[in-house]
Design a protein around this motif. Structure first.
Motif, mmCIF file in Angstrom:
data_model
loop_
_atom_site.group_PDB
_atom_site.id
_atom_site.type_symbol
_atom_site.label_atom_id
_atom_site.label_comp_id
_atom_site.label_asym_id
_atom_site.label_seq_id
_atom_site.Cartn_x
_atom_site.Cartn_y
_atom_site.Cartn_z
ATOM 1 N N LEU A 219 0.005 -2.038 6.544
ATOM 2 C CA LEU A 219 -0.463 -1.310 7.690
ATOM 3 C C LEU A 219 -1.456 -0.423 7.257
ATOM 4 C CD1 LEU A 219 0.384 -1.122 10.838
ATOM 5 C CD2 LEU A 219 1.555 1.311 9.986
ATOM 6 N N LEU A 220 -2.810 -0.657 8.005
ATOM 7 C CA LEU A 220 -4.127 0.156 7.687
ATOM 8 C C LEU A 220 -4.263 1.006 8.931
ATOM 9 C CD1 LEU A 220 -4.349 -2.613 6.126
ATOM 10 C CD2 LEU A 220 -6.617 -1.975 5.991
ATOM 11 N N LYS A 221 -4.296 2.214 8.682
ATOM 12 C CA LYS A 221 -4.480 3.264 9.984
ATOM 13 C C LYS A 221 -5.989 3.944 9.561
ATOM 14 C CE LYS A 221 0.073 4.790 9.453
ATOM 15 N NZ LYS A 221 1.150 6.160 9.232
ATOM 16 N N GLU A 222 -6.541 4.558 10.993
ATOM 17 C CA GLU A 222 -7.773 4.921 10.767
ATOM 18 C C GLU A 222 -8.825 4.099 10.317
ATOM 19 O OE1 GLU A 222 -5.446 9.284 10.420
ATOM 20 O OE2 GLU A 222 -7.221 8.895 9.166
ATOM 21 N N LEU A 223 -8.848 2.918 10.721
ATOM 22 C CA LEU A 223 -9.744 1.846 10.107
ATOM 23 C C LEU A 223 -11.103 2.525 9.955
ATOM 24 C CD1 LEU A 223 -8.726 -1.572 11.622
ATOM 25 C CD2 LEU A 223 -8.334 -0.608 9.312
ATOM 26 N N ASP B 161 13.736 -2.904 0.017
ATOM 27 C CA ASP B 161 13.395 -2.780 1.401
ATOM 28 C C ASP B 161 13.049 -1.236 1.827
ATOM 29 O OD1 ASP B 161 16.328 -5.183 2.265
ATOM 30 O OD2 ASP B 161 14.329 -5.227 1.284
ATOM 31 N N GLY B 162 12.116 -1.339 2.803
ATOM 32 C CA GLY B 162 11.510 -0.209 3.354
ATOM 33 C C GLY B 162 10.043 0.002 3.454
ATOM 34 N N LEU B 163 9.618 1.210 3.734
ATOM 35 C CA LEU B 163 8.296 1.541 4.122
ATOM 36 C C LEU B 163 7.785 2.366 2.785
ATOM 37 C CD1 LEU B 163 5.818 1.132 5.957
ATOM 38 C CD2 LEU B 163 6.757 3.463 6.817
ATOM 39 N N GLU B 164 6.550 1.846 2.168
ATOM 40 C CA GLU B 164 5.981 2.831 1.099
ATOM 41 C C GLU B 164 4.418 3.197 1.739
ATOM 42 O OE1 GLU B 164 8.534 2.522 -2.210
ATOM 43 O OE2 GLU B 164 6.951 3.691 -2.102
ATOM 44 N N SER C 224 3.075 0.155 3.426
ATOM 45 C CA SER C 224 3.421 -1.521 2.976
ATOM 46 C C SER C 224 5.130 -1.243 3.186
ATOM 47 C CB SER C 224 3.145 -1.924 1.667
ATOM 48 O OG SER C 224 3.691 -1.234 0.678
ATOM 49 N N PHE C 225 5.462 -2.479 4.054
ATOM 50 C CA PHE C 225 6.819 -2.645 4.472
ATOM 51 C C PHE C 225 7.444 -4.045 3.860
ATOM 52 C CE2 PHE C 225 10.720 -2.345 6.914
ATOM 53 C CZ PHE C 225 10.892 -3.618 7.208
ATOM 54 N N LEU C 226 8.610 -3.845 3.325
ATOM 55 C CA LEU C 226 9.196 -4.990 2.802
ATOM 56 C C LEU C 226 10.694 -5.245 3.409
ATOM 57 C CD1 LEU C 226 9.595 -7.381 0.684
ATOM 58 C CD2 LEU C 226 10.612 -5.688 -0.738
ATOM 59 N N SER C 227 11.085 -6.486 3.897
ATOM 60 C CA SER C 227 12.287 -6.953 4.273
ATOM 61 C C SER C 227 12.717 -8.052 3.137
ATOM 62 C CB SER C 227 12.324 -7.285 5.626
ATOM 63 O OG SER C 227 13.744 -7.842 6.015
ATOM 64 N N ARG C 228 13.601 -7.779 2.237
ATOM 65 C CA ARG C 228 13.909 -9.259 1.366
ATOM 66 C C ARG C 228 14.699 -10.119 2.066
ATOM 67 N NH1 ARG C 228 16.556 -5.818 -3.181
ATOM 68 N NH2 ARG C 228 17.022 -4.484 -1.456
ATOM 69 N N SER C 229 15.690 -9.728 2.946
ATOM 70 C CA SER C 229 16.448 -10.718 3.673
ATOM 71 C C SER C 229 15.903 -11.468 4.669
ATOM 72 C CB SER C 229 17.487 -10.048 4.637
ATOM 73 O OG SER C 229 17.031 -9.026 5.455
ATOM 74 N N PHE D 46 -5.561 -3.099 -6.852
ATOM 75 C CA PHE D 46 -4.132 -2.877 -6.353
ATOM 76 C C PHE D 46 -3.858 -1.945 -5.296
ATOM 77 C CE2 PHE D 46 0.337 -2.590 -6.866
ATOM 78 C CZ PHE D 46 0.560 -0.971 -6.736
ATOM 79 N N LEU D 47 -3.151 -2.230 -4.182
ATOM 80 C CA LEU D 47 -2.946 -1.289 -3.298
ATOM 81 C C LEU D 47 -1.492 -0.726 -3.085
ATOM 82 C CD1 LEU D 47 -4.676 -3.007 -0.430
ATOM 83 C CD2 LEU D 47 -5.552 -0.999 -1.328
ATOM 84 N N SER D 48 -0.249 -1.770 -3.012
ATOM 85 C CA SER D 48 0.915 -1.275 -3.296
ATOM 86 C C SER D 48 1.846 -2.311 -3.752
ATOM 87 C CB SER D 48 1.320 -0.959 -1.737
ATOM 88 O OG SER D 48 1.222 -2.152 -1.175
ATOM 89 N N TYR D 49 3.189 -1.956 -3.960
ATOM 90 C CA TYR D 49 4.013 -2.451 -4.673
ATOM 91 C C TYR D 49 5.344 -2.076 -3.921
ATOM 92 C CZ TYR D 49 7.541 -3.816 -8.372
ATOM 93 O OH TYR D 49 8.531 -4.455 -9.283
ATOM 94 N N ASN D 50 6.135 -3.191 -3.520
ATOM 95 C CA ASN D 50 7.504 -3.014 -2.797
ATOM 96 C C ASN D 50 8.546 -3.843 -3.479
ATOM 97 O OD1 ASN D 50 5.314 -2.516 -0.853
ATOM 98 N ND2 ASN D 50 7.313 -1.549 0.326
#
Lengths: 110, 117
Positions: A74-78, A52-55, A62-67, A45-49
């Motif tokens: 988004l993975l930073k500093e790979l 709406d918005g950014l976690e 992780s970002f979610l737009s339900r509409s 598991f990584l994330s759960y949304n």
């Protein structure tokens, strides 16, 4: 029915930022999950949304737009160890069905 | 604390043979799941259980049966194996339904690689 789409493969460079998109069409919506799966291993598991918005969780967000039926991871500093498949999954129908997308295989190059 | 374990890790069957895959969890989770994973198709839910003595169908239940006689165990049976059931099978468990509580998640076992000839 339900349909979840993700790009099949992506390549990025160590230290860079990468965005993995997921679009979905489902009957009802009760949350979107991201999992990481290294080759030959079980998903983790990584994330759960659910709203709406950014976690944000460390290097991963992780970002979610339900509409729009849209999410991204988004993975930073790979790092090289981030080379894996990333699975998007949606819980729909008032929690009756849990559907995974096909997964995106990410390769991180030095 | 072993988490989720699966038995066996590998198996080769002939068409028409039967077998049972065993999943065990030691986290006292109410919910347990069986998935199959095929190349290019992601994981698909076969059956799941919301507690001891209960089972429910997932996305692809045909050709499989399940039983949850004990809370810690969830068995997946193939009565008459077919080549289309060649896949990697994952078991998972969670405290909440599909791990949707903010402090929960689905914990996956290591998988069983099944080949049906």
């Amino acid at each position: 029915g339900q349909n979840i789409d993700q790009p099949t493969e992506m390549t990025a460079t160590e230290g860079a930022i990468v965005q993995i998109n997921c679009t979905y069409q489902t009957s009802g919506f009760n949350g979107l999950f991201w999992y990481q799966q290294h080759a030959g291993e079980a998903p983790t598991f990584l994330s759960y949304n659910v709203l709406d918005g950014l976690e944000e969780k460390g290097r991963f967000s992780s970002f979610l737009s339900r509409s729009k039926g849209y999410s991204y991871l988004l993975l930073k500093e790979l790092q090289m160890k981030d080379s894996a498949s990333y699975l998007c999954a949606v819980l729909d129908n008032y929690g009756q069905n849990f559907v995974f997308g096909p997964g995106t295989r990410l390769s991180v190059l030095p | 604390n072993a988490g989720v374990t699966q038995t066996p890790k590998f198996r080769v069957l002939k068409t028409g043979q039967s077998m049972t895959l065993l999943c065990a969890q030691d986290m006292n989770h109410e919910y347990m799941y069986w998935y199959r994973q095929d190349p290019g198709m992601g994981l698909r839910l076969i059956h799941y259980s919301v507690g001891e003595g209960t089972t429910a169908k997932g996305e692809v239940p045909d050709g499989y049966n399940v039983s949850r006689l004990k809370k810690q165990n969830f068995l997946l049976g193939l009565e008459s194996a077919a080549p289309s059931q060649t896949s990697v099978y994952f078991c998972a468990s969670s405290y909440s339904r599909f791990g949707q509580d903010s402090t929960d998640t689905q914990y996956f076992g290591p998988g069983t690689r099944l080949t049906v000839l």
